[in-house]
Write an enzyme that holds these catalytic residues in place. Structure first.
Site, PDB file in Angstrom:
ATOM      1  CB  ALA A   1       5.891   3.749  -9.843  1.00 37.22           C
TER       2      ALA A   1
ATOM      3  CG  HIS B   1       3.551   3.617  -0.149  1.00 32.28           C
ATOM      4  ND1 HIS B   1       4.199   2.426  -0.352  1.00 32.28           N
ATOM      5  CD2 HIS B   1       4.426   4.588  -0.513  1.00 32.28           C
ATOM      6  CE1 HIS B   1       5.416   2.663  -0.819  1.00 32.28           C
ATOM      7  NE2 HIS B   1       5.572   3.971  -0.938  1.00 32.28           N
TER       8      HIS B   1
ATOM      9  CB  VAL C   1      10.816  30.665  -7.646  1.00 29.10           C
ATOM     10  CG1 VAL C   1      10.648  31.757  -6.597  1.00 29.10           C
ATOM     11  CG2 VAL C   1       9.476  30.290  -8.278  1.00 29.10           C
TER      12      VAL C   1
ATOM     13  CB  ILE D   1       6.020  15.575   0.911  1.00 31.55           C
ATOM     14  CG1 ILE D   1       5.198  16.628   1.652  1.00 31.55           C
ATOM     15  CG2 ILE D   1       5.145  14.483   0.333  1.00 31.55           C
ATOM     16  CD1 ILE D   1       4.208  17.376   0.803  1.00 31.55           C
TER      17      ILE D   1
ATOM     18  CB  SER E   1      10.049   7.952   1.222  1.00 33.04           C
ATOM     19  OG  SER E   1      10.430   8.333   2.494  1.00 33.04           O
TER      20      SER E   1
ATOM     21  CB  CYS F   1       8.556   3.843 -30.102  1.00 30.73           C
ATOM     22  SG  CYS F   1       9.210   2.783 -28.804  1.00 30.73           S
TER      23      CYS F   1
ATOM     24  CB  CYS G   1      15.770  -0.464 -29.080  1.00 28.28           C
ATOM     25  SG  CYS G   1      14.910   0.923 -29.804  1.00 28.28           S
TER      26      CYS G   1
ATOM     27  CB  CYS H   1      11.675   6.061 -31.896  1.00 31.41           C
ATOM     28  SG  CYS H   1      12.018   5.865 -30.152  1.00 31.41           S
TER      29      CYS H   1
HETATM   30  C1  LIG Z   1      13.777   6.751  -4.726  1.00 28.79           C
HETATM   31  C2  LIG Z   1      12.406   7.219  -4.350  1.00 28.79           C
HETATM   32  C3  LIG Z   1      11.351   6.304  -4.231  1.00 28.79           C
HETATM   33  C4  LIG Z   1      10.085   6.746  -3.872  1.00 28.79           C
HETATM   34  N1  LIG Z   1       9.030   5.865  -3.897  1.00 28.79           N
HETATM   35  C5  LIG Z   1       7.767   6.318  -3.628  1.00 28.79           C
HETATM   36  C6  LIG Z   1       6.646   5.462  -3.757  1.00 28.79           C
HETATM   37  O1  LIG Z   1       6.765   4.310  -4.194  1.00 28.79           O
HETATM   38  N2  LIG Z   1       5.419   5.929  -3.423  1.00 28.79           N
HETATM   39  C7  LIG Z   1       5.248   7.194  -2.984  1.00 28.79           C
HETATM   40  O2  LIG Z   1       4.122   7.561  -2.687  1.00 28.79           O
HETATM   41  N3  LIG Z   1       6.280   8.051  -2.911  1.00 28.79           N
HETATM   42  C8  LIG Z   1       7.546   7.639  -3.240  1.00 28.79           C
HETATM   43  N4  LIG Z   1       8.600   8.511  -3.158  1.00 28.79           N
HETATM   44  C9  LIG Z   1       8.375   9.859  -2.687  1.00 28.79           C
HETATM   45  C10 LIG Z   1       7.764  10.760  -3.705  1.00 28.79           C
HETATM   46  O3  LIG Z   1       8.376  10.583  -4.955  1.00 28.79           O
HETATM   47  C11 LIG Z   1       7.915  12.194  -3.280  1.00 28.79           C
HETATM   48  O4  LIG Z   1       7.496  12.320  -1.960  1.00 28.79           O
HETATM   49  C12 LIG Z   1       7.061  13.096  -4.124  1.00 28.79           C
HETATM   50  O5  LIG Z   1       7.344  12.905  -5.481  1.00 28.79           O
HETATM   51  C13 LIG Z   1       7.265  14.525  -3.750  1.00 28.79           C
HETATM   52  O6  LIG Z   1       6.528  15.313  -4.647  1.00 28.79           O
HETATM   53  P1  LIG Z   1       6.751  16.868  -4.723  1.00 28.79           P
HETATM   54  O7  LIG Z   1       5.784  17.375  -5.700  1.00 28.79           O
HETATM   55  O8  LIG Z   1       6.728  17.392  -3.349  1.00 28.79           O
HETATM   56  O9  LIG Z   1       8.262  17.038  -5.179  1.00 28.79           O
HETATM   57  P2  LIG Z   1       8.950  17.044  -6.616  1.00 28.79           P
HETATM   58  O10 LIG Z   1       8.415  16.005  -7.506  1.00 28.79           O
HETATM   59  O11 LIG Z   1      10.402  17.001  -6.354  1.00 28.79           O
HETATM   60  O12 LIG Z   1       8.541  18.411  -7.228  1.00 28.79           O
HETATM   61  C14 LIG Z   1       9.095  19.631  -6.805  1.00 28.79           C
HETATM   62  C15 LIG Z   1       9.153  20.549  -7.972  1.00 28.79           C
HETATM   63  O13 LIG Z   1       9.540  21.836  -7.535  1.00 28.79           O
HETATM   64  C16 LIG Z   1      10.316  22.426  -8.528  1.00 28.79           C
HETATM   65  N5  LIG Z   1      11.143  23.499  -7.989  1.00 28.79           N
HETATM   66  C17 LIG Z   1      12.096  23.410  -7.049  1.00 28.79           C
HETATM   67  N6  LIG Z   1      12.673  24.602  -6.861  1.00 28.79           N
HETATM   68  C18 LIG Z   1      12.080  25.462  -7.684  1.00 28.79           C
HETATM   69  C19 LIG Z   1      12.244  26.846  -7.950  1.00 28.79           C
HETATM   70  N7  LIG Z   1      13.154  27.583  -7.325  1.00 28.79           N
HETATM   71  N8  LIG Z   1      11.478  27.413  -8.891  1.00 28.79           N
HETATM   72  C20 LIG Z   1      10.549  26.696  -9.558  1.00 28.79           C
HETATM   73  N9  LIG Z   1      10.343  25.388  -9.330  1.00 28.79           N
HETATM   74  C21 LIG Z   1      11.098  24.781  -8.402  1.00 28.79           C
HETATM   75  C22 LIG Z   1      11.141  21.291  -9.024  1.00 28.79           C
HETATM   76  O14 LIG Z   1      11.643  21.565 -10.312  1.00 28.79           O
HETATM   77  C23 LIG Z   1      10.165  20.144  -9.013  1.00 28.79           C
HETATM   78  O15 LIG Z   1       9.539  19.983 -10.268  1.00 28.79           O
HETATM   79  C24 LIG Z   1       9.885   8.099  -3.556  1.00 28.79           C
HETATM   80  C25 LIG Z   1      10.923   9.013  -3.693  1.00 28.79           C
HETATM   81  C26 LIG Z   1      12.165   8.592  -4.138  1.00 28.79           C
HETATM   82  C27 LIG Z   1      13.234   9.590  -4.384  1.00 28.79           C
END
Ligand SMILES: Cc1cc2nc3c(=O)[nH]c(=O)nc-3n(C[C@H](O)[C@H](O)[C@H](O)COP(=O)(O)OP(=O)(O)OC[C@H]3O[C@@H](n4cnc5c(N)ncnc54)[C@H](O)[C@@H]3O)c2cc1C
Ligand SMILES: Cc1cc2nc3c(=O)[nH]c(=O)nc-3n(C[C@H](O)[C@H](O)[C@H](O)COP(=O)(O)OP(=O)(O)OC[C@H]3O[C@@H](n4cnc5c(N)ncnc54)[C@H](O)[C@@H]3O)c2cc1C
Ligand code: SF4
Lengths: 482, 124, 421
Positions: free
Chosen positions: A48, A51, A174, A337, A339, A402, A439, A444
């Site tokens: 969260a 950066h 998908v 994409i 971390s 809550c 809790c 809730c």
């Molecule tokens: C432990 C951890 C710590 C992190 N800390 C940070 C941080 O502090 N700051 C920061 O900027 N980033 C951080 N990140 C990185 C960041 O969370 C990710 O880079 C970002 O959330 C990626 O977003 P996204 O939308 O690409 O992926 P996601 O949030 O994974 O979204 C992808 C979506 O695609 C959907 N999907 C997949 N396949 C299908 C399908 N076949 N059909 C329909 N839908 C599908 C999934 O259900 C999902 O909802 C961290 C990540 C992790 C795991």
């Protein structure tokens, strides 16, 4: 059949950010996600942090996206009423070797055009953050590292996009994607969609989506990160994000306040194959504490109120790949994409739009774009006058559901009625924090399902935690003895 | 002469002392170790001959401010009858208003013991 | 801002609050306000439909709702002002109460306050259970409410973690409803609840009990599919080679209760690190003058009877304080500590002259046979002793000591077992 201009696959940070950007245009956009709610996979279980990009690989696409995105948050969070705070981070060097690393971290920051870091002496670190270990040898202040509510971030983007005409289809996985002449057909067990442009924002499953179109030059595997959330009342005492000196493998385990006043400690970094391996493990949880106490000795697992784990989508070959393909006009792949995507999503969205425009998407902006979104009025944070006003307008504001987070029935009802609204317990928890306090829904846990059932006009047995198959109850008493 | 000798071990739950009672039954007569009080001996005898339990459960209630009515057997019934009783109770539905102590079913699992409401439920 | 004045305000209408409100009125307080966030009075007893309540106070073995109704009827007969569906949000050091209701924010200014907010259950997060986070994991108390008050089953194949009373009672309840209760898993080497529940809830139905085992994994993405647990080795680490995997669709947690003290903290009341509740004297007076605490908010009790007795005393004291007839204890008075073998002790401070018998509630640290309970003063002299055949952590010990010198003494309770004494 509906023909959309753009279909976005994935309603995480990246998918919803680009959806909101596209909703400024006079086009028809749909976002689909396999999950029961918007919010993504990785996007709802991360550190969260917004950066600055100070430690990104210099000259990379990732560096460009993260560095450019950070300054966008002040205005966006103001426009969309998203909890966001520029706390700043303190990077703490404890050993001699770590101390020796500080100048090169500073140099890397400059290479990334992040020029506002400050070198700190041990004394200065302790003045800023007295709860840091007395063994500290020095550190860096990173002023613009910030904290956000990651779930409300995505929800706000989705709500605002919806207000501007974007459609969201949840529980829509998908299962195939085909290109025929100049259209794409997006298939799922729930039906089909046709679109002229398709954006792959499927995070961990980006490889699978691209492979439907014959793209198989990369793979994505999960790197798990586990966390503990600590009680608001825990005597941690830090105000900023406390970072360790990063190692070659990871950014390391951090201790950060959350936007709602808890503390977050973690994450681990575990390479796995199983894309569903979101469990926490005894080893992982104890590693976190062992790592973080070196920075902040007051941290203790006894203060934990909950745990979670997120999967970073690790791409091989690595790095951000925001690409289009000559033989697939209209297809945009946003992969790798890993971390930093919560942060970079806003920049990735604009960069992605440009790519779509280059492929011929009309860039005609709407005259009446609704640029603002209001959060659900929060009883907990309101002063007494405001509270009375809320109750007067809606007596359900007088009914606290809550107790730990002081969330009222009115807020829960609103979370369900908004679009896209909450349809399950996790959705409510993430939107208004009912059940997220110490809790953890003990009180809730039975009231929220009743409200959900009433509002969605379903029976309480149909209420789920996170979509079909995760029902919280299983039949009525008496039935097994009848 | 020992042909009718049985020994039993049980945990007394009559008072907080929670003694572990060893009882020996010889030809229907019970013998206890020394130090086991009278109440404990009575309890052990009962537990060995015919253990009885209060059954507490719920029945559905129509037209009340709530949908379930807590009920109990007015006296303890034989432990063996619990399952049968639950089966019988599963199909009972009553109607509000109900007063605390009101008989909901006069004969639980043919024990002759009634099932009574353990709460007052007003009608809506 | 409109304030309602009153003599005594009671927060929480469980058995402690009901008894406190009745006794405050009966001891001369005229305006008594009883505040409850739920729609109905009775507190946790509403959902405790099993029997085992009231043997000491009413001389009868009653169910929770019956026991509650006995007190609710008394409250309803008296001119006590019951504010239900009203949640106290804030309590200040000068006893101002802020509460929310559908009518708006209320301000109440009593002369004395009795805290009777009860306790809450420890959760999965608090014990950092590993595994996935599917639906089907809930606290035993939440399940109890669903089953007994709403008439729904949380699942059909159940595993219970923790052998607290609620856990064992739910094992029986679910078994009787026809669900399959696979096992009760307990980390300690003795059960956490009362022996009568071990006998009547588990042994009666041959429900397996695994002592000294911990959960190592929870399986299932959407709904719980199974749980792994393993015995603890000598060093307290799980022995994974002896791991047991059971399929189940529900995991109920009965892993402890924590006094509900958010409001106490807001009022600046000093809390006892061990009980988790406020430090009180024999009148249940907390460290803030005019605020009293009774029932599970002060310390988690095993029997509701004790809760009611404490509630009555707290209500009486509150009425006396409201009239100006009771003084707050001063810093220099005697303290009572839990020494070797003793887990918790209530009250923790002794106030006023030694005017007769003093009642103490204690919990033992471990199961101790042929136990000797002793109270020592600052001079290390034994001033009180009592023998017990067996003491167990789950079962509270209540003793009455006479003629204690309450001025600036430091007392320590200790429990000595047969082997080491
Ligand atoms: C432990 C951890 C710590 C992190 N800390 C940070 C941080 O502090 N700051 C920061 O900027 N980033 C951080 N990140 C990185 C960041 O969370 C990710 O880079 C970002 O959330 C990626 O977003 P996204 O939308 O690409 O992926 P996601 O949030 O994974 O979204 C992808 C979506 O695609 C959907 N999907 C997949 N396949 C299908 C399908 N076949 N059909 C329909 N839908 C599908 C999934 O259900 C999902 O909802 C961290 C990540 C992790 C795991
Ligand atoms: C599942 C279970 C089984 C038990 N079994 C037995 C048994 O068999 N025999 C026995 O003797 N004892 C038993 N007990 C113990 C006994 O029931 C409890 O100790 C007793 O109910 C505690 O009473 P209390 O008044 O302190 O708390 P509660 O009954 O919990 O009442 C507290 C009340 O305060 C209200 N409240 C809390 N905060 C606020 C606020 N901020 N504003 C307004 N209202 C508030 C709550 O809604 C609640 O109604 C059992 C307890 C439990 C939980
Ligand atoms: S035998 Fe007597 S003393 Fe021992 S537990 Fe039973 S009733 Fe109590």
């Amino acid at each position: 059949m509906q023909i959309y201009d753009v279909a976005i696959i994935g309603a995480g940070a990246v998918g919803t950010a680009i959806a909101r950007e596209l909703s400024k245009l006079s086009i028809k956009v749909v976002v689909v996600d396999r999950l029961n709610d918007v919010g993504g996979d990785a996007s709802k279980s991360n550190s969260a942090i917004i950066h600055t990009g100070f430690d990104a690989p210099p000259d990379s696409l990732e560096s460009r996206m993260v560095v450019n995105a950070n300054p966008l948050y002040d205005k966006l969070c103001c426009d969309l009423d998203i909890p966001f705070k520029r706390t700043g981070a303190v990077l703490v060097a404890v050993t001699e070797t770590e101390e020796a690393e500080l100048p090169s971290i500073m140099a890397k920051a400059h290479a990334n055009h992040v020029d506002d870091l400050e070198m700190l002496s041990a004394k200065e670190v302790l003045e800023l953050e007295p709860a840091v270990t007395p063994d500290v040898r020095g550190g860096l202040l990173v002023p613009r590292e910030s904290i956000i509510d990651p779930f409300l971030f995505v929800v706000a983007l989705a709500e605002n996009a919806t207000a501007n005409g974007t459609e969201f289809l949840t529980g829509w996985e998908v299962s195939n994607l085909t290109f025929n002449e100049n259209e794409y057909t997006v298939e799922s067990p729930k039906g089909e969609i046709t679109a002229k442009f398709v954006v792959n924002a499927a995070g961990l499953f980006a490889d699978k989506i691209s492979s439907f179109l014959g793209i198989d030059d990369f793979k994505v595997h999960p790197r798990r990160g586990q966390f503990h959330i600590l009680d608001k009342a825990a005597p941690i005492g830090t105000k900023r994000i406390i970072l360790p000196v990063p190692t070659k493998v990871s950014k390391g385990k951090i201790c950060t306040p959350t936007i709602h006043g808890n503390w977050l400690i973690g994450p681990t970094a575990e390479e796995l194959d199983d894309k569903t391996a979101t469990q926490s493990t005894p080893e992982g949880l104890s590693d976190i504490v062992a790592g973080v106490v070196k920075l902040v000795p007051g941290v203790d697992a006894r203060y934990a109120i909950t745990q979670y784990a997120g999967l970073r989508p690790v791409r091989t070959p690595g790095g951000y790949h925001l690409r289009t393909f000559e033989n697939l006009p209209g297809f945009l792949e946003l992969s790798g994409i890993r971390s930093t995507g919560l942060t970079s999503s806003l920049a990735v969205a604009r960069y992605g739009c440009e790519k779509l425009f280059k492929m011929g998407l009309s860039n005609k902006y709407k005259k009446h774009f609704v640029s603002k979104r209001q959060a659900i009025p929060c009883f907990r944070e309101a002063d007494e006058k405001a509270r009375n006003k809320l109750i007067k307008q809606n007596p359900l504001y007088g009914k606290v559901i809550c107790r730990c987070e002081t969330v009222t029935e009115a807020e829960i009802v609103e979370a369900i009625r908004r679009k896209p609204g909450a349809t399950d317990l996790d959705g409510i928890k993430r939107r208004v924090r009912a059940g997220l306090g110490r809790c953890q829904g003990g009180f809730c846990g039975m009231r929220t399902p009743q409200i959900l059932a009433r509002e969605l006009d379903i029976s309480i047995e149909e209420v789920t935690k996170k979509g079909t198959g995760s029902e919280i109850l299983d039949g009525t008493t008496k039935s097994l003895r009848a | 002469m020992d042909k009718n000798k049985n020994t039993y071990k049980l945990l007394c739950i009559v008072c907080p002392e929670g003694c572990e009672i060893e009882a020996t039954e010889i030809d229907g007569e019970f013998a206890f170790e020394k130090g086991i009080c009278k109440r404990g001996q009575d309890y052990a005898r009962q537990e060995i001959i015919n253990p009885c339990r209060f059954l507490t459960t719920t029945v559905r209630i129509k037209g009340g401010v709530q949908t379930m009515l807590p009920v109990r057997t007015s006296e303890a019934i034989s432990k063996d009858k619990l399952a049968e009783a639950m089966q019988q109770i599963a199909s009972i539905e009553t109607t509000a208003p109900i007063k605390l102590g009101e008989v909901i079913c006069s004969n639980v699992a043919n024990t002759g013991i009634p099932l009574v409401a353990s709460k007052t439920v007003a009608a809506i | 801002m409109k304030k309602t004045n009153c003599d005594v305000a009671v927060i929480g209408a469980g058995p402690a609050g009901l008894a406190a409100a009745i006794s405050a009125y009966e001891n001369g307080a005229r305006d008594v306000i009883l505040i409850e966030r739920d729609k109905y009075l009775g507190g946790i007893l509403q959902q405790c439909i099993h029997n085992g309540f009231g043997i000491h106070v009413l001389g009868e073995d009653k169910t929770g709702p019956e026991y509650a109704e006995h007190f609710i009827q008394q409250v309803e007969k008296l001119p006590i002002n019951c504010l239900t569906e009203t949640m106290v949000l804030d309590l200040s050091e000068n006893l101002t109460i802020q509460a929310s209701s559908k009518q708006g924010i209320l301000h109440i200014q009593p002369k004395a306050v009795v805290l009777a907010m009860g306790c809450r259950e420890r959760t999965r997060g608090a014990i950092a259970l590993p595994g996935k986070r599917p639906a089907g994991i809930m606290t035993a108390g939440t399940a109890q409410r669903f089953i007994n008050c709403e008439g729904y089953l949380p699942g059909k194949k159940i595993l219970i973690l923790g052998s607290g009373d609620i856990g064992m009672i739910m094992a029986r309840r679910l078994h009787l409803e026809g669900a399959q209760v696979q096992a009760v898993v307990e980390i300690m080497d003795c059960i956490g609840g009362l022996s009568r529940n071990l006998v009547q809830c588990l042994q009666d139905f041959d429900i397996p009990l695994y002592l000294r085992h911990i959960i190592t994994d929870i399986r299932g993405d959407k709904r719980v599919e199974g749980v792994d647990f393993a015995p603890l080795g000598d060093e307290g680490q799980p022995q994974l080679d002896k791991k047991i995997s059971l399929d189940c669709d529900t995991l109920l947690l009965s892993v402890g209760l924590i006094p509900e003290n958010e409001l106490s903290k807001k009022a600046g009341i000093q809390l006892d690190k061990i009980t988790g509740g406020p430090i009180v004297d024999k009148n249940f007076h907390t460290s803030v003058p005019g605020i009293f605490a009774a029932g599970n908010v002060a310390q988690v009790f095993d029997l509701v009877d004790h809760v009611s007795i404490c509630g009555m005393q707290a209500g009486k004291s509150a009425a006396e304080y409201a009239r100006g007839e009771l003084e707050h204890f001063s810093e220099s008075l005697s303290k009572v500590k839990a020494g070797p073998g003793v887990g918790t002790v209530l009250p923790q401070v002794l106030s006023g002259p030694a005017d007769g018998p003093l009642k103490f509630y204690l919990r033992a640290r471990q199961v101790t046979r042929k136990a000797l309970l002793q109270l020592r003063n600052s001079q290390n002299e034994v001033v009180f002793k009592k023998k017990f055949r067996t003491v167990r952590p789950a079962e509270m010990i209540s003793v009455t000591a006479d003629n204690l010198d309450c001025s600036a003494n430091e007392y320590t309770f200790e429990l000595i077992g047969e082997d080491n004494g």
